[in-house]
Design an enzyme around this catalytic site. Structure first.
Site, PDB file in Angstrom:
ATOM      1  N   HIS A  62       0.554  -1.470  -0.171  1.00  0.00           N
ATOM      2  CA  HIS A  62      -0.083  -0.225  -0.297  1.00  0.00           C
ATOM      3  C   HIS A  62       1.002   1.523  -0.001  1.00  0.00           C
ATOM      4  CE1 HIS A  62       0.155  -1.392   4.355  1.00  0.00           C
ATOM      5  NE2 HIS A  62       0.801  -0.038   3.562  1.00  0.00           N
TER       6      HIS A  62
HETATM    7  C1  T46 Z   1       2.891   0.410   6.868  1.00  0.00           C
HETATM    8  C2  T46 Z   1       4.105  -1.197   7.249  1.00  0.00           C
HETATM    9  C3  T46 Z   1       5.521  -0.573   7.088  1.00  0.00           C
HETATM   10  C4  T46 Z   1      -3.764  -0.897  13.315  1.00  0.00           C
HETATM   11  O1  T46 Z   1      -5.355  -0.931  13.872  1.00  0.00           O
HETATM   12  N1  T46 Z   1      -3.329   0.899  14.076  1.00  0.00           N
HETATM   13  C5  T46 Z   1      -2.109   0.724  13.903  1.00  0.00           C
HETATM   14  O2  T46 Z   1      -1.533   1.634  13.576  1.00  0.00           O
HETATM   15  C6  T46 Z   1      -1.813   0.054  12.499  1.00  0.00           C
HETATM   16  C7  T46 Z   1      -0.062   0.377  11.589  1.00  0.00           C
HETATM   17  C8  T46 Z   1      -2.373  -1.191  11.546  1.00  0.00           C
HETATM   18  N2  T46 Z   1      -3.963  -1.127  12.186  1.00  0.00           N
HETATM   19  C9  T46 Z   1      -4.748  -2.695  12.290  1.00  0.00           C
HETATM   20  C10 T46 Z   1      -4.990  -2.294  10.066  1.00  0.00           C
HETATM   21  C11 T46 Z   1      -5.662  -3.847   9.962  1.00  0.00           C
HETATM   22  O3  T46 Z   1      -6.459  -4.080  10.304  1.00  0.00           O
HETATM   23  O4  T46 Z   1      -3.671  -3.313  11.992  1.00  0.00           O
HETATM   24  C12 T46 Z   1      -4.337  -4.363  10.485  1.00  0.00           C
HETATM   25  C13 T46 Z   1      -3.063  -4.649  10.350  1.00  0.00           C
HETATM   26  O5  T46 Z   1      -2.001  -3.554   9.391  1.00  0.00           O
HETATM   27  P1  T46 Z   1      -1.388  -3.663   7.563  1.00  0.00           P
HETATM   28  O6  T46 Z   1      -2.289  -4.605   7.293  1.00  0.00           O
HETATM   29  O7  T46 Z   1      -1.788  -2.355   7.179  1.00  0.00           O
HETATM   30  O8  T46 Z   1      -0.314  -4.183   8.119  1.00  0.00           O
HETATM   31  P2  T46 Z   1       1.319  -3.467   7.079  1.00  0.00           P
HETATM   32  O9  T46 Z   1       2.036  -4.748   7.875  1.00  0.00           O
HETATM   33  O10 T46 Z   1       0.794  -4.568   5.327  1.00  0.00           O
HETATM   34  O11 T46 Z   1       1.155  -2.838   7.258  1.00  0.00           O
HETATM   35  C14 T46 Z   1       1.649  -1.914   8.440  1.00  0.00           C
HETATM   36  C15 T46 Z   1       0.809  -0.231   8.514  1.00  0.00           C
HETATM   37  O12 T46 Z   1      -0.134  -0.375   8.491  1.00  0.00           O
HETATM   38  C16 T46 Z   1       1.135   0.801   7.213  1.00  0.00           C
HETATM   39  O13 T46 Z   1       1.345   1.831   7.599  1.00  0.00           O
HETATM   40  O14 T46 Z   1       3.368   1.110   6.329  1.00  0.00           O
HETATM   41  O15 T46 Z   1       3.313  -1.843   7.984  1.00  0.00           O
END
Ligand code: T46
Length: 148
Positions: A62
């Site tokens: 993303h």
């Molecule tokens: C990024 C990379 C490096 C939250 O509720 N609070 C938070 O602060 C974060 C970061 C995530 N979430 C929730 C949102 C999703 O339901 O945790 C779940 C997993 O998040 P995501 O699928 O976005 O995780 P990654 O590893 O793909 O990405 C994360 C960060 O979200 C993103 O900003 O740049 O790490």
């Protein structure tokens, strides 16, 4: 969100770079510091970390409208591929003092995780799902790049 397209229109991967955080060696271990004292490209607003990561995981995938990040392998190592819609570059993070700066408007994917790795992220913003662009075609649209 009137200004959302701006970061995507102006960001390219040449702005991504590794920052070597201050680290202080000691016979009993090394200490690394990240503080809002001007050596970082933004003020830290939020910290999150990902652990218990299966080695075949693909995280990220993303871009963000506004959020800037510093991504750190706090333990182990992994790769981060940054993509501006035209060019891609892969950084291997393997030391806890190396922080990869990723500005807004850049697509990032994390992969190649070693066993026991920890992905620590320092963020410029609070969590806001509306700041995410999670579809690559939408990302390219914001970059005004048409698929061939
Ligand atoms: C990024 C990379 C490096 C939250 O509720 N609070 C938070 O602060 C974060 C970061 C995530 N979430 C929730 C949102 C999703 O339901 O945790 C779940 C997993 O998040 P995501 O699928 O976005 O995780 P990654 O590893 O793909 O990405 C994360 C960060 O979200 C993103 O900003 O740049 O790490």
């Amino acid at each position: 969100m009137k200004n959302n397209a701006d970061s995507h229109a102006t960001s390219d991967i040449s702005r991504c770079h590794i920052i070597n955080l201050s680290h202080i060696g000691h016979p009993y271990g090394t200490l690394t510091v990240a503080q809002n004292s001007g050596e970082l490209p933004f003020a830290i607003r939020r910290v999150f970390y990902i652990y218990d990561i299966p080695t075949d995981s693909l995280r990220g995938g993303h871009s963000h409208h506004k959020e800037q990040q510093l991504i750190i392998a706090a333990a182990g190592c992994f790769d981060v591929t940054v993509d501006d819609g035209t060019s891609k570059q892969t950084y291997t993070l393997r030391r806890p003092y190396e922080a990869l700066y990723v500005p807004a408007g850049i697509w990032r994917s994390m992969h190649g995780f070693s066993a026991g790795s920890v992905c620590l992220t320092l963020s410029s913003t609070d969590y806001d799902e509306t700041d995410y662009v999670r579809r690559y075609d939408k990302f390219l649209e914001l970059k005004s790049i048409k698929r061939q």
